[in-house]
Scaffold this motif. Sequence first.
Motif, mmCIF file in Angstrom:
data_model
loop_
_atom_site.group_PDB
_atom_site.id
_atom_site.type_symbol
_atom_site.label_atom_id
_atom_site.label_comp_id
_atom_site.label_asym_id
_atom_site.label_seq_id
_atom_site.Cartn_x
_atom_site.Cartn_y
_atom_site.Cartn_z
ATOM 1 N N ALA A 78 31.780 -10.476 0.334
ATOM 2 C CA ALA A 78 31.552 -11.445 1.406
ATOM 3 C C ALA A 78 31.915 -12.851 0.951
ATOM 4 N N ARG A 79 31.490 -13.220 -0.242
ATOM 5 C CA ARG A 79 31.786 -14.557 -0.757
ATOM 6 C C ARG A 79 33.299 -14.757 -0.873
ATOM 7 N N GLY A 80 34.004 -13.746 -1.355
ATOM 8 C CA GLY A 80 35.454 -13.842 -1.495
ATOM 9 C C GLY A 80 36.148 -14.057 -0.161
ATOM 10 N N GLN A 81 35.590 -13.493 0.905
ATOM 11 C CA GLN A 81 36.195 -13.651 2.225
ATOM 12 C C GLN A 81 35.911 -14.999 2.847
ATOM 13 N N PHE A 82 34.815 -15.628 2.472
ATOM 14 C CA PHE A 82 34.437 -16.873 3.117
ATOM 15 C C PHE A 82 34.606 -18.102 2.236
ATOM 16 N N GLU A 83 35.258 -17.956 1.098
ATOM 17 C CA GLU A 83 35.460 -19.086 0.194
ATOM 18 C C GLU A 83 36.657 -19.939 0.570
ATOM 19 N N GLY A 84 37.350 -19.585 1.597
ATOM 20 C CA GLY A 84 38.534 -20.350 1.961
ATOM 21 C C GLY A 84 39.771 -19.877 1.231
ATOM 22 N N LYS A 85 39.739 -18.678 0.700
ATOM 23 C CA LYS A 85 40.892 -18.133 -0.007
ATOM 24 C C LYS A 85 41.779 -17.323 0.924
ATOM 25 N N ARG A 86 41.594 -17.502 2.186
ATOM 26 C CA ARG A 86 42.402 -16.744 3.136
ATOM 27 C C ARG A 86 43.864 -17.135 2.993
ATOM 28 N N PRO A 87 44.751 -16.165 3.167
ATOM 29 C CA PRO A 87 46.170 -16.483 3.013
ATOM 30 C C PRO A 87 46.640 -17.436 4.106
ATOM 31 N N SER A 88 47.584 -18.263 3.773
ATOM 32 C CA SER A 88 48.158 -19.175 4.757
ATOM 33 C C SER A 88 49.669 -19.110 4.642
ATOM 34 N N ARG A 100 57.396 -28.785 6.280
ATOM 35 C CA ARG A 100 56.516 -27.850 5.566
ATOM 36 C C ARG A 100 55.060 -28.030 6.006
ATOM 37 N N LYS A 101 54.651 -29.279 6.147
ATOM 38 C CA LYS A 101 53.275 -29.596 6.519
ATOM 39 C C LYS A 101 52.947 -29.069 7.925
ATOM 40 N N VAL A 102 53.859 -29.277 8.867
ATOM 41 C CA VAL A 102 53.643 -28.812 10.241
ATOM 42 C C VAL A 102 53.610 -27.283 10.289
ATOM 43 N N LEU A 103 54.553 -26.629 9.598
ATOM 44 C CA LEU A 103 54.590 -25.169 9.601
ATOM 45 C C LEU A 103 53.299 -24.597 9.010
ATOM 46 N N LYS A 104 52.841 -25.173 7.925
ATOM 47 C CA LYS A 104 51.617 -24.689 7.291
ATOM 48 C C LYS A 104 50.406 -24.900 8.199
ATOM 49 N N SER A 105 50.404 -25.992 8.959
ATOM 50 C CA SER A 105 49.272 -26.302 9.841
ATOM 51 C C SER A 105 49.204 -25.392 11.059
ATOM 52 N N PHE A 106 50.366 -25.023 11.610
ATOM 53 C CA PHE A 106 50.364 -24.326 12.897
ATOM 54 C C PHE A 106 50.709 -22.844 12.822
ATOM 55 N N LEU A 107 51.022 -22.321 11.615
ATOM 56 C CA LEU A 107 51.371 -20.910 11.497
ATOM 57 C C LEU A 107 50.348 -20.158 10.654
ATOM 58 N N ASN A 108 50.091 -18.916 11.046
ATOM 59 C CA ASN A 108 49.267 -18.018 10.247
ATOM 60 C C ASN A 108 50.098 -17.520 9.066
ATOM 61 N N ALA A 109 49.461 -16.806 8.156
ATOM 62 C CA ALA A 109 50.142 -16.296 6.964
ATOM 63 C C ALA A 109 51.322 -15.398 7.324
ATOM 64 N N ASP A 110 51.223 -14.673 8.440
ATOM 65 C CA ASP A 110 52.302 -13.765 8.831
ATOM 66 C C ASP A 110 53.387 -14.442 9.665
ATOM 67 N N GLY A 111 53.299 -15.756 9.850
ATOM 68 C CA GLY A 111 54.317 -16.487 10.601
ATOM 69 C C GLY A 111 54.060 -16.566 12.092
ATOM 70 N N THR A 112 52.921 -16.052 12.555
ATOM 71 C CA THR A 112 52.582 -16.167 13.973
ATOM 72 C C THR A 112 51.927 -17.524 14.213
ATOM 73 N N LEU A 113 51.995 -17.973 15.464
ATOM 74 C CA LEU A 113 51.419 -19.269 15.825
ATOM 75 C C LEU A 113 49.901 -19.200 15.920
ATOM 76 N N LYS A 114 49.226 -20.131 15.255
ATOM 77 C CA LYS A 114 47.779 -20.266 15.422
ATOM 78 C C LYS A 114 47.506 -20.846 16.797
ATOM 79 N N GLN A 115 48.249 -21.894 17.119
ATOM 80 C CA GLN A 115 48.129 -22.582 18.404
ATOM 81 C C GLN A 115 49.409 -23.376 18.619
ATOM 82 N N PHE A 116 49.633 -23.750 19.868
ATOM 83 C CA PHE A 116 50.794 -24.593 20.166
ATOM 84 C C PHE A 116 50.493 -26.023 19.739
ATOM 85 N N PRO A 117 51.418 -26.645 19.026
ATOM 86 C CA PRO A 117 51.224 -28.064 18.708
ATOM 87 C C PRO A 117 51.431 -28.902 19.964
ATOM 88 N N PRO A 118 50.992 -30.148 19.938
ATOM 89 C CA PRO A 118 51.236 -31.013 21.093
ATOM 90 C C PRO A 118 52.739 -31.233 21.278
#
Length: 182
Positions: A78-88, A100-118
């Motif tokens: 549980a600790r390993g999952q909630f320590e913020g070590k999730r892949p990005s 690079r900064k924008v891609l890292k902010s708006f994409l999940n680890a698999d390259g899918t969109l977390k959300q649409f940027p403004p």
Amino acid sequence: MNEQPEILSFVKAMASAERLRVIGALVSGRATQAEIAEQLGIPVRDVFNHLSFLVHVDVVSEAGGVYELNEKAIESLARGQFEGKRPSYVPKDDQEEDVRKVLKSFLNADGTLKQFPPMGNKLLIILNFIVDAFSFDANYTEKEVNTILRRFHIDTAALRRYLVDYGLMRRESDGTRYWRIE
């Protein structure tokens, strides 16, 4: 042990209602197979199978025929999952820092969109990333475009519209043909 298989085994262990019942019986304290079977009203053989799997994934430990929860292993998972070590998402090194900064902010680890940027530059950066899934020398039907875009986000209509509005793709006025612009 690699974290991913460890957590997958843990999730598989928790995915069975019967195994959860066995774990529930062990929450109150140590017990034998027969005691668990009697408490839950299920065959000893089923309890044995569930306990074997739970021991295998280190959720339960066994000593002298007595089983107990391995709370430290559960806590560690549980600790390993909630320590913020999730892949990005990790952008390519040859891209500019702002891209690079924008891609890292708006994409999940698999390259899918977390959300649409403004609207604006951030959205254009994301759209340039997405449009790379299309070839310059190909024509696509709307269905084909949707299939490709679905890899990035479920709202394919918005992505199609943005790609056309930002001049990265063109389409026939009736939407029957799409193509990428060089």
